[in-house]
Design a protein around this motif. Structure first.
Motif, short mmCIF file in Angstrom:
data_model
loop_
_atom_site.label_atom_id
_atom_site.label_comp_id
_atom_site.label_asym_id
_atom_site.label_seq_id
_atom_site.Cartn_x
_atom_site.Cartn_y
_atom_site.Cartn_z
N ARG A 192 -103.48 -22.74 -40.97
CA ARG A 192 -104.29 -23.90 -41.34
C ARG A 192 -105.39 -24.12 -40.30
NH1 ARG A 192 -101.00 -27.97 -40.48
NH2 ARG A 192 -102.15 -28.73 -38.69
N PHE A 193 -106.59 -24.35 -40.81
CA PHE A 193 -107.76 -24.67 -39.99
C PHE A 193 -108.18 -26.09 -40.35
CE2 PHE A 193 -107.56 -20.15 -40.33
CZ PHE A 193 -108.07 -19.65 -39.15
N ASP A 194 -108.28 -26.97 -39.37
CA ASP A 194 -108.69 -28.34 -39.63
C ASP A 194 -110.19 -28.40 -39.90
OD1 ASP A 194 -106.13 -29.40 -39.34
OD2 ASP A 194 -106.37 -29.57 -37.17
N LEU A 195 -110.58 -29.25 -40.85
CA LEU A 195 -111.98 -29.44 -41.24
C LEU A 195 -112.32 -30.92 -41.20
CD1 LEU A 195 -112.01 -27.17 -44.43
CD2 LEU A 195 -112.97 -26.59 -42.19
N ASP A 196 -113.60 -31.22 -41.26
CA ASP A 196 -114.08 -32.60 -41.35
C ASP A 196 -114.17 -32.96 -42.83
OD1 ASP A 196 -115.39 -35.03 -41.32
OD2 ASP A 196 -117.03 -34.34 -40.02
N GLY A 256 -115.57 -31.99 -48.74
CA GLY A 256 -114.56 -33.03 -48.86
C GLY A 256 -113.14 -32.62 -48.49
N HIS A 257 -112.93 -31.45 -47.93
CA HIS A 257 -111.60 -30.97 -47.58
C HIS A 257 -111.27 -31.24 -46.11
CE1 HIS A 257 -110.85 -28.64 -51.31
NE2 HIS A 257 -112.17 -28.51 -51.31
N GLY A 258 -110.02 -31.65 -45.85
CA GLY A 258 -109.58 -31.91 -44.50
C GLY A 258 -109.02 -30.68 -43.80
N SER A 259 -108.73 -29.63 -44.58
CA SER A 259 -108.24 -28.39 -43.98
C SER A 259 -108.40 -27.25 -44.99
CB SER A 259 -106.77 -28.51 -43.57
OG SER A 259 -105.94 -28.65 -44.71
N GLU A 260 -108.28 -26.04 -44.48
CA GLU A 260 -108.28 -24.84 -45.31
C GLU A 260 -107.25 -23.89 -44.73
OE1 GLU A 260 -111.27 -21.30 -46.95
OE2 GLU A 260 -112.02 -22.72 -45.46
N THR A 261 -106.53 -23.19 -45.59
CA THR A 261 -105.58 -22.19 -45.11
C THR A 261 -106.09 -20.80 -45.45
OG1 THR A 261 -104.24 -22.32 -47.13
CG2 THR A 261 -103.55 -23.69 -45.26
N LEU A 262 -105.86 -19.87 -44.53
CA LEU A 262 -106.20 -18.47 -44.73
C LEU A 262 -104.95 -17.63 -44.55
CD1 LEU A 262 -109.51 -18.19 -42.63
CD2 LEU A 262 -109.28 -18.54 -45.09
N TRP A 263 -104.90 -16.51 -45.26
CA TRP A 263 -103.81 -15.57 -45.10
C TRP A 263 -104.02 -14.76 -43.83
CZ3 TRP A 263 -99.51 -16.16 -47.60
CH2 TRP A 263 -99.51 -16.72 -48.88
N PHE A 271 -104.10 -23.03 -36.50
CA PHE A 271 -105.04 -22.22 -35.73
C PHE A 271 -105.15 -22.73 -34.30
CE2 PHE A 271 -109.48 -21.91 -34.23
CZ PHE A 271 -109.55 -20.53 -34.05
N GLY A 272 -105.18 -21.76 -33.36
CA GLY A 272 -105.37 -22.10 -31.96
C GLY A 272 -106.72 -21.63 -31.45
N SER A 273 -106.92 -20.30 -31.45
CA SER A 273 -108.18 -19.77 -30.93
C SER A 273 -108.39 -18.35 -31.44
CB SER A 273 -108.17 -19.76 -29.40
OG SER A 273 -107.17 -18.87 -28.92
N PHE A 323 -113.71 -20.14 -47.22
CA PHE A 323 -114.71 -20.81 -48.04
C PHE A 323 -115.43 -21.91 -47.27
CE2 PHE A 323 -111.95 -19.12 -51.39
CZ PHE A 323 -112.89 -18.57 -52.22
N PHE A 324 -114.73 -22.56 -46.35
CA PHE A 324 -115.28 -23.73 -45.67
C PHE A 324 -115.25 -23.61 -44.15
CE2 PHE A 324 -113.06 -25.30 -49.57
CZ PHE A 324 -114.19 -25.47 -50.34
#
Length: 198
Positions: free
Chosen positions: A40-44, A50-57, A100-102, A76-77
């Motif tokens: 999970r990556f946090d988003l604004d 309008g998304h607060g997060s996005e997940t990637l494989w 996600f960390g870095s 995507f975001f």
């Protein structure tokens, strides 16, 4: 004891192991990957999507005794992450989703996001220029305040000429076919890309 020499030796071993794993991952079809997890990556959420997060494989790997994750799709975001980047992430939650960390190491790919109207038939001919350059995409449909749109997450492989890809994207935008934004442009040490540094 020469600490800087030991540090260089560790880094060299780590890079060799990571490169070996990347070569192996490139040879492996996505359908046969066994240890995929979501990161999970946090988003604004107040941003345009309008998304607060996005997940990637990502594929869980162990490089020189260290657990890292190889990103296996394009965002995507999320900005600043590309397909085949190597990242660190914190332990998974109850659903097994890691946070996600870095970025540990760049994989050489770049990412652009392209937004366009679903019925514009001109997009496919302009897309062919990007496909010929080696680009691929993932897509999704979005309902936005401006209406229905298609969003492409464009993956630009390391072998592609980033200057040509950017020119094709800018040309499509100038023609009114789409809007695009840079997720992350990986500029190699050879300086093939036009935009930002790693």
């Amino acid at each position: 004891m020469d600490i800087s020499r030991n540090s260089r030796n560790y880094r060299n071993r780590f890079e060799r192991e990571v490169n070996r794993m990347r070569r192996e991952a490139d040879r492996t079809s996505e359908g046969s990957l066994g240890s995929l997890v979501k990161i999970r990556f946090d988003l604004d959420a107040s941003d345009w999507h309008g998304h607060g997060s996005e997940t990637l494989w990502a594929e869980r790997l162990c490089a020189d005794g260290r657990e890292v994750f190889l990103i296996r799709n394009s965002p995507f975001f999320v900005r600043g992450i590309n397909h085949l980047d190597l990242v660190e992430a914190t332990a998974g939650d109850q659903r097994g989703i890691h946070t996600f960390g870095s970025v540990v190491e760049r994989g050489g790919h770049s990412t652009y996001m392209v937004l366009f109207e679903p019925d514009d038939r001109r997009v496919s001919s302009q897309w062919m220029m990007l496909e010929d350059a080696g680009c691929s995409f993932e897509s999704m449909a979005l309902s936005l305040s401006i209406g229905q749109r298609i969003l492409y997450s464009v993956d630009v492989p390391a072998r592609a000429n980033l200057t040509d890809v950017y020119a094709a994207l800018a040309q499509g935008e100038a023609m009114g076919l789409w809007m695009f934004q840079e997720g992350h442009a990986h500029v190699s040490s050879q300086g093939r890309g036009p935009l930002q540094q790693n």
